[in-house]
Write a protein that holds these residues in place. Structure first.
Motif, PDB file in Angstrom:
ATOM      1  N   GLY A 116       0.798  -1.214   0.000  1.00 44.36           N
ATOM      2  CA  GLY A 116       0.000   0.000   0.000  1.00 44.36           C
ATOM      3  C   GLY A 116       0.830   1.263   0.000  1.00 44.36           C
ATOM      4  N   ASN A 153      -4.548   1.320   3.653  1.00 46.51           N
ATOM      5  CA  ASN A 153      -4.211   0.256   2.707  1.00 46.51           C
ATOM      6  C   ASN A 153      -5.163  -0.935   2.805  1.00 46.51           C
ATOM      7  OD1 ASN A 153      -1.795   1.686   1.915  1.00 46.51           O
ATOM      8  ND2 ASN A 153      -0.922   1.070   3.865  1.00 46.51           N
ATOM      9  N   GLY A 165      -8.846  -0.808   0.353  1.00 50.03           N
ATOM     10  CA  GLY A 165      -9.026  -0.986  -1.082  1.00 50.03           C
ATOM     11  C   GLY A 165      -9.267  -2.404  -1.529  1.00 50.03           C
ATOM     12  N   ASN A 203      -7.319  -2.909  -6.412  1.00 47.46           N
ATOM     13  CA  ASN A 203      -7.086  -1.485  -6.202  1.00 47.46           C
ATOM     14  C   ASN A 203      -5.748  -1.108  -6.833  1.00 47.46           C
ATOM     15  OD1 ASN A 203      -7.177   1.130  -5.235  1.00 47.46           O
ATOM     16  ND2 ASN A 203      -6.510   0.569  -3.169  1.00 47.46           N
ATOM     17  N   PRO A 249      -3.521   1.337  -6.975  1.00 45.28           N
ATOM     18  CA  PRO A 249      -2.321   1.836  -6.284  1.00 45.28           C
ATOM     19  C   PRO A 249      -1.558   0.798  -5.472  1.00 45.28           C
ATOM     20  CG  PRO A 249      -4.133   3.381  -6.024  1.00 45.28           C
ATOM     21  CD  PRO A 249      -4.707   2.139  -6.622  1.00 45.28           C
ATOM     22  N   GLY A 264     -12.566  -3.881  -6.038  1.00 49.75           N
ATOM     23  CA  GLY A 264     -11.361  -3.166  -5.622  1.00 49.75           C
ATOM     24  C   GLY A 264     -10.932  -2.131  -6.636  1.00 49.75           C
ATOM     25  N   GLY A 289     -11.031   1.816  -5.705  1.00 52.38           N
ATOM     26  CA  GLY A 289      -9.822   2.638  -5.787  1.00 52.38           C
ATOM     27  C   GLY A 289     -10.045   3.892  -6.601  1.00 52.38           C
TER      28      GLY A 289
END
Length: 408
Positions: free
Chosen positions: A69, A76, A79, A83, A85, A236, A240
């Motif tokens: 994350g 973190n 997500g 996700n 990121p 997810g 995000g």
């Protein structure tokens, strides 16, 4: 060995401390000058603050990984799978590729008329009043309306509930990395709702981003599972986008209107010469970067400026400090909306550069184009307030102003 040794008054950088956010720039300067590789023992992370170091690190996606994350706190955990990121390659490029084209400048350009209509409607609601809270009445409603329409989320009570949950997601207690009960409940409800919406779009497709996502495949394999639930990778991905699509833009907008309110000569110059507005947007991104830091995990031992970062360490790339590095920018701590275009790290770079940056830039540009002539010369007319959020975010949720009553 730390570069902080030998200083009688060591640098203290703690983004969990609410007081730090009141004026982070002196701390950032000391970090760059005295501790360019800073170690925070309390929270067990390293931090890079010089422009070149941060830029090199965020572009090195093999040394600095995202799987744990990009936040210092427990954001973190919100997500989940999918996700963007928190993904590393190869899955990062596969998932990002599902929506990449929809966020390209050419695609976003098609939203310009819709954005201008929303901005005009919002400004109309207060332009004849002489006072407004620009955070509450423009800078937050604008990205909500545009991004929720872009995704294809419903109007009415559903949308108002989603807004409430999106604020709840960011509920935090100073000096704590843990999610609050409000943040946990908002996360659960948001993910359940998005799972339901994706399932509905599969049954009843529309011309929106949710439909595109639920119908997507990766190498011939459908992205959506046969049963979509809150833990699904596709949820997810949408979650995000939903997390990132609002706060970054509102942070940029509140910074721009706040700084122009305290720099009347720059405000006047942009009203007289709107062609300078795109550069002003870039200066807003540089000056008070909406995402002040991103965190990665080192995949190997790294030695920099005489400090060794062990493998497996959490490393914060402090974008907000890098964008004030006087090694890179002249008068770096000054907001200058008329500054010639410069290369900054307001949206990151490399593999994890911000997907939604064309949309945020366009919304900010149009907001200034519409609002500045309508408001006339405006000034800050009360106490501004930082939006209570994660340790890495910068933005306001209160921005009272007074102004000349504008005209269309």
């Amino acid at each position: 060995m730390s570069l902080m040794s030998g200083f009688a008054n060591p640098v203290v950088y703690d983004p969990f401390d609410a007081r730090f956010h009141d004026d982070p720039f002196p701390v950032y300067r000391r970090m760059r000058d005295e501790a360019p590789v800073y170690y925070n023992e309390k929270w067990n992370f390293y931090a890079l603050s010089r422009f070149d170091d941060v830029r090199d690190a965020i572009r090195d996606s093999e040394t600095y990984l995202n799987f744990e994350g990009i936040d210092l706190d427990d954001t973190n955990s919100q997500g989940g799978a999918g996700n963007i990121p928190v993904l590393d390659n190869p899955r990062h490029d596969e998932i990002r590729g599902v929506v990449q084209r929809q966020f390209m400048p050419r695609s976003i350009k098609k939203l310009e008329d819709d954005i201008r209509t929303v901005v005009t409607t919002l400004v109309d609601s207060f332009a004849d009043r002489g006072t407004a809270d620009l955070a509450d009445e423009l800078c937050w409603p604008l990205p909500y309306e545009i991004f929720f329409d872009f995704l294809g989320l419903p109007d009415g009570e559903d949308r108002e509930q989603l807004k409430a949950w999106s604020h709840g997601l960011k509920d935090r207690v100073p000096d704590s990395a843990e999610l609050t009960p409000v943040a946990i409940e908002s996360t659960t409800r948001s993910r359940d709702y998005l799972a339901e919406m994706l399932a509905r779009r599969r049954r009843e497709p529309k011309a929106d981003l949710l439909t595109h996502i639920v119908q997507a495949d990766i190498g011939g394999v459908p992205l959506a599972e046969s049963e979509i639930d809150a833990a699904s990778e596709i949820v997810g991905l949408v979650f995000g986008l939903y997390l990132a699509g609002i706060e970054t833009t509102s942070g940029l907008l509140t910074t721009l209107f706040h700084q122009l309110g305290t720099h009347p000569e720059q405000q006047k110059a942009l009203r007289e010469n709107p062609s300078g507005i795109p550069n002003a947007v870039e200066e807003g991104l540089r000056y008070k970067t909406p995402l002040q830091l991103v965190v990665r995990t080192s995949s190997r031992e790294v030695t920099l400026h005489g400090v060794t970062i062990p493998r497996g360490s959490r490393v914060a790339m402090v974008l907000g400090a890098a964008n004030h590095d006087d090694r890179q920018f002249e008068d770096a701590d000054e907001f200058d909306a008329l500054r010639p275009a410069v290369r900054h790290l307001g949206f990151g770079e490399g593999l994890h550069g911000c997907l939604g940056n064309p949309l945020a830039r366009l919304e900010a540009k149009i907001a200034l184009e519409v609002a500045l002539p309508r408001l006339g010369q405006y000034e800050i007319a009360g106490t501004v307030r930082r939006y209570a959020s994660t340790p890495n975010a910068a933005g306001l949720d209160r921005l009272p102003v007074s102004f000349q009553r504008g005209r269309a």
